[in-house]
Write an enzyme that holds these catalytic residues in place. Structure first.
Site, short mmCIF file in Angstrom:
data_model
loop_
_atom_site.label_atom_id
_atom_site.label_comp_id
_atom_site.label_asym_id
_atom_site.label_seq_id
_atom_site.Cartn_x
_atom_site.Cartn_y
_atom_site.Cartn_z
N LYS A 208 9.48 -80.28 -52.08
CA LYS A 208 8.96 -78.92 -52.35
C LYS A 208 9.76 -78.47 -53.70
CE LYS A 208 8.47 -74.32 -50.18
NZ LYS A 208 8.76 -73.55 -48.87
N SER B 6 4.77 -71.49 -46.99
CA SER B 6 4.68 -71.70 -48.21
C SER B 6 4.90 -73.20 -48.61
CB SER B 6 5.67 -70.99 -48.78
OG SER B 6 7.08 -71.34 -48.58
N SER C 215 7.75 -71.49 -42.88
CA SER C 215 7.09 -72.15 -44.06
C SER C 215 6.92 -73.72 -43.93
CB SER C 215 7.68 -71.93 -45.42
OG SER C 215 7.25 -70.62 -45.94
N1 GLN Z 1 5.45 -66.41 -44.41
C1 GLN Z 1 6.70 -66.12 -44.58
C2 GLN Z 1 6.88 -65.09 -45.63
O1 GLN Z 1 6.06 -65.20 -46.24
C3 GLN Z 1 7.66 -67.14 -44.41
C4 GLN Z 1 7.97 -68.05 -45.71
C5 GLN Z 1 8.82 -68.91 -45.44
O2 GLN Z 1 9.13 -69.40 -44.57
N2 GLN Z 1 9.33 -69.46 -46.84
O3 GLN Z 1 7.82 -64.76 -45.89
#
Ligand code: GLN
Length: 485
Positions: A78, A153, A177
Site C-alpha cells: 500500500k 482505503s 481499511s
Molecule cells: N473508512 C475509515 C475512514 O475513512 C477507515 C479508514 C482506514 O481504516 N484507514 O476513516
C-alpha cells in the site's frame, strides 16, 4: 494454472524444490500487471526493475539453500508504507513527488526474507475513505464488476490480490481499511492487535489506531505473511514486546470447544439481507463444526461511528500538520510570503475528504470544544474497550458482518460523506479497542459480489482468529467462484 494465480504457500513449495524461479513468477506478474492495471487502477507506482533485481537475488539465495517463506514471493505494498527510493504518495497530490529515504520496518523485514516488491498500490488519500475513490489517480475498480468500488482505503492492495496482480499484499487498517476491501473483493484481510506489527515507516493517519496487516488469497497465506511482519520494534513506541505463537504450525488445530460470541448490536436493521444471511450461515457452520454459540452484547456499539469520527480526524489533523510545503512533497508556486505558501500548498495538495477531516479534527481539539468532543470520545472509547473485555470473558471470538452491504457502485456514496462513514459501522469498534480482526470471504451476493465475515479476537489472539477463519474458508461459498479477471 499460471504462476500469477498461485498462493504464497504453493509457490514456496515449488521454489524450495527449485521447480520454478522467482524471476519466472515475477515476470508472469509484471505481464499481468501490464495487461490489467490500466483497467483496474491497482497500482500508483510499479517498480519492474527493482522487482527483477530482487527476484534474481532471491533465486541466488534459494540456490544456496537459504529459503524463508517469503523468499522470492512478489508482493504489492500500500502506498502509505515507505520503501526506500520509491515514491510513497499516500494517494495524495501533496506527496506526489515524495521519495522516502528509508524502509518501513515491515519492508526491512520482508527484504531480509528475500521478498520481491512489485510496486505501491492505490488507496484513499492518507487512508481516509472506504472506497478508494479519494485518490489523486482516481478510483480502483472491483475485479468482480468494474462499475463497483473495491472498498477502501486499501482498495489497490485488495484488488491486486483478487485479480492476481501480486501474490499477496500489505494494507493498513485504521477503522476497517484492510477488512472492508478484503470483504468487497473476496480475499482474506487481517488487522492485527494494535502494537503487534510495527508502524515505523507507515505514514501516520490516526496513530492510536493505525496498523499494517496482510491481504492474501487464503488464510494460510495470511498466517505466513503475518508471521513474517509481526514482532517488537524499538522504532515504534507503541510496539509491544510479546511472544508470538507459530501461526502456521497451529493452523489446522480446528475449533473444538471454541466459544463464538454473537453480538446482537451487529445484526441490525439497515444491513443488507444477503450480508446477514452470509454471516448467519458462517456462524451455523462454526456451530456444526464443534463451536459453542453464545449471544453477547456490546452495548456502546451505537456510539462507534461518532467516537471514531472524532478521534481519527483529531489525530489526523495533528499528524497532517507536517505537510506545509517546507519539509515534504508539494510546494505551491503561486505565493509570495510564508503564510500564503503554507495555505496555498495545503489547499492545492489535499483533496476534499482530507480537508474535511482536518477541519473536523481541528474543531474537536480546539479550546472550548476539546472537553465536549475529543475528551468525551476518549471516554466513550474506554466504555467500548470495557464492552469487549466483558464479551471476551464469555467467549473466545466474536463473529459479525464486515460491512452493511456488499461493494457499492463507484460514485454512489462519494458526495454523501455521512453515508460513506456509516459503511464503517462494523469495523471501527474493534479498531478503537485495539483488538485483532480478520475478514474472510464467505458468501456471494445475487449480483455476483463477494461478502466477507468478520471474526474479532481478544488482544494478541490472532492465532484463534486464523484457526477459525481457516475452518470457515473450507465451507465458504466464495471459494467456488472466480473473478472474471
Ligand atoms: N473508512 C475509515 C475512514 O475513512 C477507515 C479508514 C482506514 O481504516 N484507514 O476513516
Amino acid at each position: 494454472m499460471e504462476l500469477f494465480e498461485h498462493t504464497i504457500s504453493q509457490l514456496h513449495e515449488q521454489l524450495k524444490k527449485r521447480q520454478i524461479s522467482s524471476l519466472d513468477i515475477t515476470e508472469s506478474l509484471l505481464k499481468r500487471i501490464d495487461q490489467l492495471d490500466g483497467i483496474l487502477h491497482t497500482y500508483i507506482t510499479i517498480t519492474p526493475e527493482g522487482a527483477r533485481k530482487q527476484a534474481k537475488e532471491a533465486d541466488q539465495r534459494v540456490g544456496t539453500g537459504q529459503i524463508s517463506p517469503l523468499t522470492g514471493i512478489p508482493l504489492a505494498v500500500k502506498d502509505n508504507i515507505s520503501i526506500v527510493n520509491t515514491p510513497t504518495t499516500c494517494g495524495s497530490r501533496i506527496l506526489k513527488n515524495y521519495i522516502p529515504p528509508y524502509d518501513a520496518t515491515v519492508i526491512q523485514i520482508l527484504r531480509k526474507e528475500g521478498a520481491v516488491f512489485l510496486g505501491k498500490t492505490n488507496m484513499d488519500e492518507f487512508a481516509m475513505g472506504s472506497s478508494t475513490e479519494n485518490s489523486f489517480i482516481g478510483p480502483t475498480r472491483n475485479p468482480w464488476n468494474r462499475d463497483y468500488v473495491a472498498g477502501g482505503s486499501s482498495g489497490g492492495s485488495a484488488t491486486a490480490v483478487t485479480a492476481s496482480l501480486c501474490i499477496a499484499a500489505l494494507g493498513s487498517d485504521t477503522g476497517g481499511s484492510i477488512r472492508q476491501p478484503a470483504s468487497h473483493c473476496g480475499v482474506v484481510g487481517l488487522k492485527p492487535t494494535y502494537g503487534l506489527v510495527s508502524r515505523f515507516g507507515l505514514v501516520a493517519f490516526a496513530s492510536s489506531l493505525d496498523q499494517i496487516g496482510p491481504i492474501t488469497k487464503d488464510v494460510r497465506d495470511c498466517a505466513m505473511l503475518l508471521q513474517a511482519i509481526c514482532g517488537f520494534d524499538q522504532h515504534d513506541s507503541t510496539s509491544i514486546n510479546t511472544s508470538v505463537p507459530h501461526y502456521m504450525a497451529n493452523l489446522n488445530k480446528g475449533i473444538k470447544g471454541l466459544k463464538v460470541g454473537i453480538p446482537k448490536e451487529y445484526f441490525i436493521e439497515g444491513t443488507d439481507k444477503e450480508v446477514i444471511e452470509t454471516v448467519e450461515s458462517a456462524i451455523a457452520s462454526l456451530g456444526s463444526q464443534g463451536a459453542e454459540l453464545i449471544h453477547v452484547s456490546l452495548p456502546h456499539t451505537e456510539y462507534a461511528i461518532a467516537t471514531y469520527y472524532i478521534i481519527a480526524p483529531s489525530e489526523a489533523s495533528s499528524n497532517l500538520a507536517r505537510y506545509d510545503g517546507v519539509r515534504y512533497g508539494l510546494r505551491s508556486e503561486d505565493t509570495d510570503d510564508l503564510e500564503s505558501m503554507y495555505t496555498m500548498t495545503r489547499a492545492q495538495g489535499f483533496g476534499p475528504e482530507v480537508m474535511r477531516r482536518i477541519m473536523l479534527g481541528t474543531y474537536a481539539l480546539s479550546k472550548g470544544y476539546y472537553d465536549a468532543f475529543f475528551k468525551k470520545a476518549s471516554q466513550v472509547r474506554t466504555l467500548m474497550i470495557n464492552d469487549f473485555r466483558q464479551a471476551f470473558s464469555k467467549c473466545h471470538v466474536l463473529v459479525t458482518p464486515v460491512a452493511p452491504t456488499p461493494a457499492f457502485k463507484i460514485g454512489e456514496k462519494i458526495d454523501d460523506p455521512l453515508t460513506m462513514y456509516l459503511s464503517d459501522i462494523f469495523t471501527v469498534s474493534p479498531s478503537l479497542a485495539g483488538i485483532p480482526c480478520i475478514s474472510v470471504p464467505y458468501g456471494m451476493s445475487s449480483n455476483g459480489l463477494p461478502i466477507g465475515v468478520q471474526i474479532m479476537g481478544n488482544y494478541f489472539d490472532e492465532l484463534t482468529l486464523i484457526q477459525a477463519a481457516n475452518v470457515l474458508e473450507k465451507t465458504s461459498d466464495t471459494s467456488h467462484h472466480r473473478p472474471p479477471f
